[in-house]
Motif scaffolding. Structure first.
Motif, mmCIF file in Angstrom:
data_model
loop_
_atom_site.group_PDB
_atom_site.id
_atom_site.type_symbol
_atom_site.label_atom_id
_atom_site.label_comp_id
_atom_site.label_asym_id
_atom_site.label_seq_id
_atom_site.Cartn_x
_atom_site.Cartn_y
_atom_site.Cartn_z
ATOM 1 N N VAL A 1 45.011 -8.566 48.984
ATOM 2 C CA VAL A 1 45.255 -9.633 49.394
ATOM 3 C C VAL A 1 45.859 -10.576 48.342
ATOM 4 C CG1 VAL A 1 44.270 -11.898 50.196
ATOM 5 C CG2 VAL A 1 43.649 -9.872 51.326
ATOM 6 N N MET A 2 45.173 -10.588 47.000
ATOM 7 C CA MET A 2 45.587 -11.237 45.962
ATOM 8 C C MET A 2 46.926 -10.806 45.616
ATOM 9 S SD MET A 2 43.982 -13.709 44.691
ATOM 10 C CE MET A 2 42.414 -14.677 44.866
ATOM 11 N N ASN A 3 47.347 -9.413 45.564
ATOM 12 C CA ASN A 3 48.577 -8.883 45.080
ATOM 13 C C ASN A 3 49.676 -9.484 46.079
ATOM 14 O OD1 ASN A 3 47.706 -7.554 42.980
ATOM 15 N ND2 ASN A 3 47.203 -5.899 43.885
ATOM 16 N N LEU A 4 49.242 -9.312 47.535
ATOM 17 C CA LEU A 4 50.371 -9.791 48.527
ATOM 18 C C LEU A 4 50.527 -11.170 48.191
ATOM 19 C CD1 LEU A 4 48.811 -8.048 51.411
ATOM 20 C CD2 LEU A 4 51.128 -7.559 50.573
ATOM 21 N N CYS A 5 49.537 -11.981 48.126
ATOM 22 C CA CYS A 5 49.763 -13.479 47.638
ATOM 23 C C CYS A 5 50.700 -13.766 46.603
ATOM 24 C CB CYS A 5 48.429 -14.387 47.463
ATOM 25 S SG CYS A 5 47.635 -14.529 48.916
ATOM 26 N N ILE A 6 50.497 -13.218 45.479
ATOM 27 C CA ILE A 6 51.434 -13.140 44.131
ATOM 28 C C ILE A 6 52.635 -12.703 44.495
ATOM 29 C CG2 ILE A 6 51.621 -12.054 41.906
ATOM 30 C CD1 ILE A 6 48.701 -11.975 41.818
ATOM 31 N N ASP A 7 52.740 -11.496 45.201
ATOM 32 C CA ASP A 7 54.371 -11.153 45.647
ATOM 33 C C ASP A 7 55.054 -12.217 46.376
ATOM 34 O OD1 ASP A 7 53.956 -8.792 44.475
ATOM 35 O OD2 ASP A 7 53.352 -7.723 46.300
ATOM 36 N N LEU A 8 54.212 -12.802 47.454
ATOM 37 C CA LEU A 8 54.768 -13.868 48.317
ATOM 38 C C LEU A 8 55.233 -15.170 47.367
ATOM 39 C CD1 LEU A 8 55.459 -14.781 50.975
ATOM 40 C CD2 LEU A 8 53.232 -15.916 51.453
ATOM 41 N N LYS A 9 54.352 -15.541 46.576
ATOM 42 C CA LYS A 9 54.638 -16.852 45.481
ATOM 43 C C LYS A 9 55.836 -16.461 44.681
ATOM 44 C CE LYS A 9 51.942 -19.729 45.114
ATOM 45 N NZ LYS A 9 52.043 -21.260 45.508
ATOM 46 N N GLU B 1 36.137 -7.568 62.245
ATOM 47 C CA GLU B 1 35.410 -8.807 62.104
ATOM 48 C C GLU B 1 34.596 -9.145 60.999
ATOM 49 O OE1 GLU B 1 31.542 -9.254 65.013
ATOM 50 O OE2 GLU B 1 33.152 -8.744 66.143
ATOM 51 N N ARG B 2 33.869 -8.165 60.250
ATOM 52 C CA ARG B 2 33.616 -8.649 58.899
ATOM 53 C C ARG B 2 34.171 -8.970 57.961
ATOM 54 N NH1 ARG B 2 29.533 -3.636 56.951
ATOM 55 N NH2 ARG B 2 28.738 -4.018 58.987
ATOM 56 N N LEU B 3 35.267 -8.341 57.750
ATOM 57 C CA LEU B 3 36.332 -8.480 56.484
ATOM 58 C C LEU B 3 37.471 -9.352 56.685
ATOM 59 C CD1 LEU B 3 36.446 -5.126 55.028
ATOM 60 C CD2 LEU B 3 34.728 -6.874 54.357
ATOM 61 N N GLY B 4 38.074 -9.451 57.908
ATOM 62 C CA GLY B 4 39.296 -10.104 58.349
ATOM 63 C C GLY B 4 39.128 -11.522 57.930
ATOM 64 N N PRO B 5 37.885 -12.232 58.400
ATOM 65 C CA PRO B 5 37.804 -13.802 58.129
ATOM 66 C C PRO B 5 37.766 -14.037 56.524
ATOM 67 C CG PRO B 5 36.499 -13.249 60.111
ATOM 68 C CD PRO B 5 37.094 -12.108 59.134
ATOM 69 N N ARG B 6 37.408 -13.182 55.772
ATOM 70 C CA ARG B 6 37.085 -13.467 54.405
ATOM 71 C C ARG B 6 38.333 -13.241 53.752
ATOM 72 N NH1 ARG B 6 31.929 -10.194 52.312
ATOM 73 N NH2 ARG B 6 32.493 -11.346 50.553
ATOM 74 N N ALA B 7 39.222 -12.336 54.331
ATOM 75 C CA ALA B 7 40.499 -12.202 53.586
ATOM 76 C C ALA B 7 41.517 -13.130 53.905
ATOM 77 C CB ALA B 7 41.094 -10.995 54.346
ATOM 78 N N PHE B 8 41.231 -13.719 55.270
ATOM 79 C CA PHE B 8 42.130 -14.713 55.386
ATOM 80 C C PHE B 8 41.688 -16.004 54.860
ATOM 81 C CE2 PHE B 8 42.447 -18.599 58.154
ATOM 82 C CZ PHE B 8 43.735 -18.714 58.116
ATOM 83 N N GLY B 9 40.518 -16.349 54.462
ATOM 84 C CA GLY B 9 40.055 -17.526 53.672
ATOM 85 C C GLY B 9 40.611 -17.466 52.435
ATOM 86 N N VAL B 10 40.582 -16.334 51.782
ATOM 87 C CA VAL B 10 41.041 -16.300 50.329
ATOM 88 C C VAL B 10 42.424 -16.540 50.227
ATOM 89 C CG1 VAL B 10 41.649 -14.603 48.383
ATOM 90 C CG2 VAL B 10 39.474 -14.437 49.541
ATOM 91 N N ALA B 11 43.449 -15.677 51.389
ATOM 92 C CA ALA B 11 44.807 -16.075 51.327
ATOM 93 C C ALA B 11 45.074 -17.547 51.604
ATOM 94 C CB ALA B 11 45.283 -15.174 52.451
ATOM 95 N N MET B 12 44.379 -18.004 52.649
ATOM 96 C CA MET B 12 44.467 -19.463 53.119
ATOM 97 C C MET B 12 44.428 -20.390 51.743
ATOM 98 S SD MET B 12 45.419 -21.670 55.357
ATOM 99 C CE MET B 12 45.198 -23.391 55.458
ATOM 100 N N ARG B 13 43.166 -20.322 50.918
ATOM 101 C CA ARG B 13 42.947 -21.057 49.854
ATOM 102 C C ARG B 13 44.038 -20.942 48.696
ATOM 103 N NH1 ARG B 13 40.006 -25.384 51.169
ATOM 104 N NH2 ARG B 13 37.897 -24.794 52.040
#
Length: 201
Positions: free
Chosen positions: A91-99, A38-50
């Motif tokens: 999260v950043m590394n997963l985003c980079i991998d996906l891109k 509940e604490r970290l999930g929304p923040r992780a999602f916000g970063v990935a979404m942006r």
């Protein structure tokens, strides 16, 4: 009533550190996992979404990052780093991998905006949605590393040293990326200041 209260995730755990919650989870406390999610999930999602501009992809990455957090939990050493910083890096590394996998492919810029606040008037809700969409589209025009730095610094409010650890670059490089990214965003949005109701962009 006291039993129902005890089962509410995040109530008793609200004052507990991320480190402590991770240790509690490792020891089998399901409420600790719920509170940390509940604490970290929304923040992780916000970063990935942006960073990605794609809601479905951001949800998948958030889920994968949280799964990695749970798998890593037994080996976590409290005090060596912040749990949130570790999660942002994943999260950043997963985003980079996906891109990288999508390089040259289609990136969806028509991400579904967050639901508007029902307490605000219709014009305010429309303007909020317009601002959200305009910022997201402007972010997607930035070079990838600038976008990551701007999201972490100006949207997530992390410190430059924290971003340095997440992006694995120097603090000076973080400062340079965020400064250039912020200038580029201001330039991209400059001709929409009146339309979006900004007086200080």
């Amino acid at each position: 009533m006291s039993e129902a209260h005890a089962q509410q995730p995040g109530k008793a755990e609200s004052g507990v550190s991320d480190d402590a919650l991770l240790v509690l989870f490792t020891n089998g406390d399901a409420r600790a996992a719920a509170a940390l999610t509940e604490r970290l999930g929304p923040r992780a999602f916000g970063v990935a979404m942006r960073v990605l501009g794609n809601r479905a992809a951001a949800e998948d990455i958030t889920q994968e990052a949280m799964m990695r957090l749970w798998r890593m939990a037994p080996d976590w050493q409290p005090g060596q780093a912040k749990v949130s910083t570790w999660l942002y890096r994943v999260v950043m590394n997963l985003c980079i991998d996906l891109k990288r996998r999508q390089r040259g492919g289609h990136v969806d810029l028509d991400a579904i905006p967050d639901p508007p606040d029902p307490g605000r008037s219709a014009p305010e809700q429309l303007q909020d949605t317009a601002r959200h969409d305009a910022l997201q589209q402007a972010l997607m025009l930035l070079p990838e590393r600038q976008r990551q730095a701007v999201v972490l610094r100006h949207i997530e409010d992390l410190t430059n040293p924290e971003i340095s650890g997440i992006m694995e670059i120097s603090v000076e490089a973080v400062e340079s990326l965020t400064a250039r990214g912020k200038r580029a965003l201001a330039k991209i949005l400059a001709n929409r200041r009146d339309e979006l109701g900004y007086s200080d962009v």
